[in-house]
Design an enzyme around this catalytic site. Structure first.
Site, short mmCIF file in Angstrom:
data_model
loop_
_atom_site.label_atom_id
_atom_site.label_comp_id
_atom_site.label_asym_id
_atom_site.label_seq_id
_atom_site.Cartn_x
_atom_site.Cartn_y
_atom_site.Cartn_z
N GLU A 40 0.93 -1.07 0.10
CA GLU A 40 -0.12 0.17 0.00
C GLU A 40 0.81 1.20 0.06
O GLU A 40 2.04 1.17 0.76
CB GLU A 40 -0.77 -0.20 1.50
CG GLU A 40 -1.78 1.06 1.49
CD GLU A 40 -2.62 0.87 3.00
OE1 GLU A 40 -2.04 -0.07 3.87
OE2 GLU A 40 -3.56 1.50 3.22
N LYS A 115 -9.77 1.88 -1.48
CA LYS A 115 -10.07 1.19 -0.34
C LYS A 115 -11.25 1.71 0.64
O LYS A 115 -11.58 2.68 0.77
CB LYS A 115 -8.78 1.72 0.74
CG LYS A 115 -8.70 0.92 1.97
CD LYS A 115 -7.20 1.37 2.74
CE LYS A 115 -7.12 0.41 3.86
NZ LYS A 115 -5.98 0.87 4.72
N CYS A 148 -5.04 -3.83 2.85
CA CYS A 148 -4.49 -3.59 4.24
C CYS A 148 -5.83 -3.98 5.07
O CYS A 148 -6.30 -5.14 5.32
CB CYS A 148 -3.83 -2.34 4.44
SG CYS A 148 -2.57 -2.67 5.94
C1 ACM Z 1 -3.78 -0.23 7.30
O1 ACM Z 1 -4.81 -0.44 6.66
N1 ACM Z 1 -2.88 0.30 6.57
C2 ACM Z 1 -3.46 -0.61 8.57
#
Ligand code: ACM
Length: 267
Positions: A40, A115, A148
């Protein structure tokens, strides 16, 4: 294609040093890979101080827009090597800023995921993803994208599996200690492979230090870890996989997706 070589690439970015972070990441991608996943926000670093700072690193991905440095260099690498790449970056869409993952194919096409579940200060810095969890055709299989913290919501991996994903590409900047273990269960309960690419190192740009946990890994549909890196150091966790095998049928009479009883589940 029946089998693929996949890599979870573990990097150590320095905040704001986009060119150097790209150099490092591209050098770590093993030759001969069909699919390589980078962490990420691998080119920018993670701990932005303000939304303005996020905007300064944002790239447009839409049709007709000018590609930024991350898409340009990753796209050139994909075309030159034949490797499909998945990587995290800051995406701009008009006034909106997303923590996104882009999938770049060797033929020059790309797709993206924004995301959905924002973590900690990401909620102050980014807009939450506005589209369902996507599954794309790439490198001869079906690749689902999540980023993530999406790991803690079983619905993310389940949505990708129900959408037909055989491989989940999962760019990360993990700080909580549980994800690498949880992804074993996500793979088992959905009969998918997962390529989780995490970063290492730490950042303390806002007065609260974040230590990133490495442990990049490739997990198979029955929960077997095919490759795993330590919590420190850069590198690539590489494995040969056969997407779709083993399949969702767990026993003679049980199928992990087919036996679901959605009418009896809440929410
Ligand atoms: C995250 O989602 N970067 C912990």
């Amino acid at each position: 294609m029946s089998s693929l070589t996949v890599a979870a690439v573990q990097t150590s970015p320095a905040f704001g040093c986009v060119d150097a972070n790209l150099d490092q990441a591209l050098a770590l991608i093993p030759g001969g890979c069909d699919l390589a996943v980078l962490p990420e926000l691998f080119a920018t670093g993670y701990q932005f101080r303000s939304r303005d700072e996020v905007a300064a690193f944002a790239e447009d991905l839409g049709p007709g827009t000018v590609a930024g440095p991350v898409v340009t260099r990753l796209g050139a690498h994909a075309a030159a090597t034949g490797t499909t790449l998945v990587a995290g970056l800051v995406e701009r869409d008009g006034p909106r800023l997303f923590n996104s993952a882009v999938l770049l194919r060797p033929d020059g096409t790309h797709d993206a995921y924004r995301k959905v579940h924002l973590f900690l200060d990401e909620k102050l810095l980014f807009d939450p993803g506005d589209r369902p969890f996507p599954v794309f055709r790439a490198c001869g299989t079906t690749v689902g994208l999540m980023i993530c913290f999406d790991w803690i919501f079983p619905e993310a991996a389940r949505s990708l599996a129900l959408g037909g994903a055989k491989v989940i590409a999962h760019p990360c900047n993990l700080v909580l200690p549980w994800c690498q273990e949880a992804m074993v269960t996500r793979c088992l309960e959905n009969a998918v492979h997962a390529v989780t690419a995490n970063r290492v190192g730490c950042e303390d740009r806002t007065g609260s230090e974040l230590v990133f946990s490495g442990g990049s890994q490739v997990v198979a549909p029955r929960g077997e870890r095919l490759a795993r890196l330590p919590s420190t150091g850069t590198g690539a966790a590489v494995a040969r996989i056969e997407p779709g095998t083993p399949d969702t049928q767990l026993t003679l009479r049980n199928d992990v997706l087919g036996d679901r009883r959605p009418g009896l589940y809440r929410g």
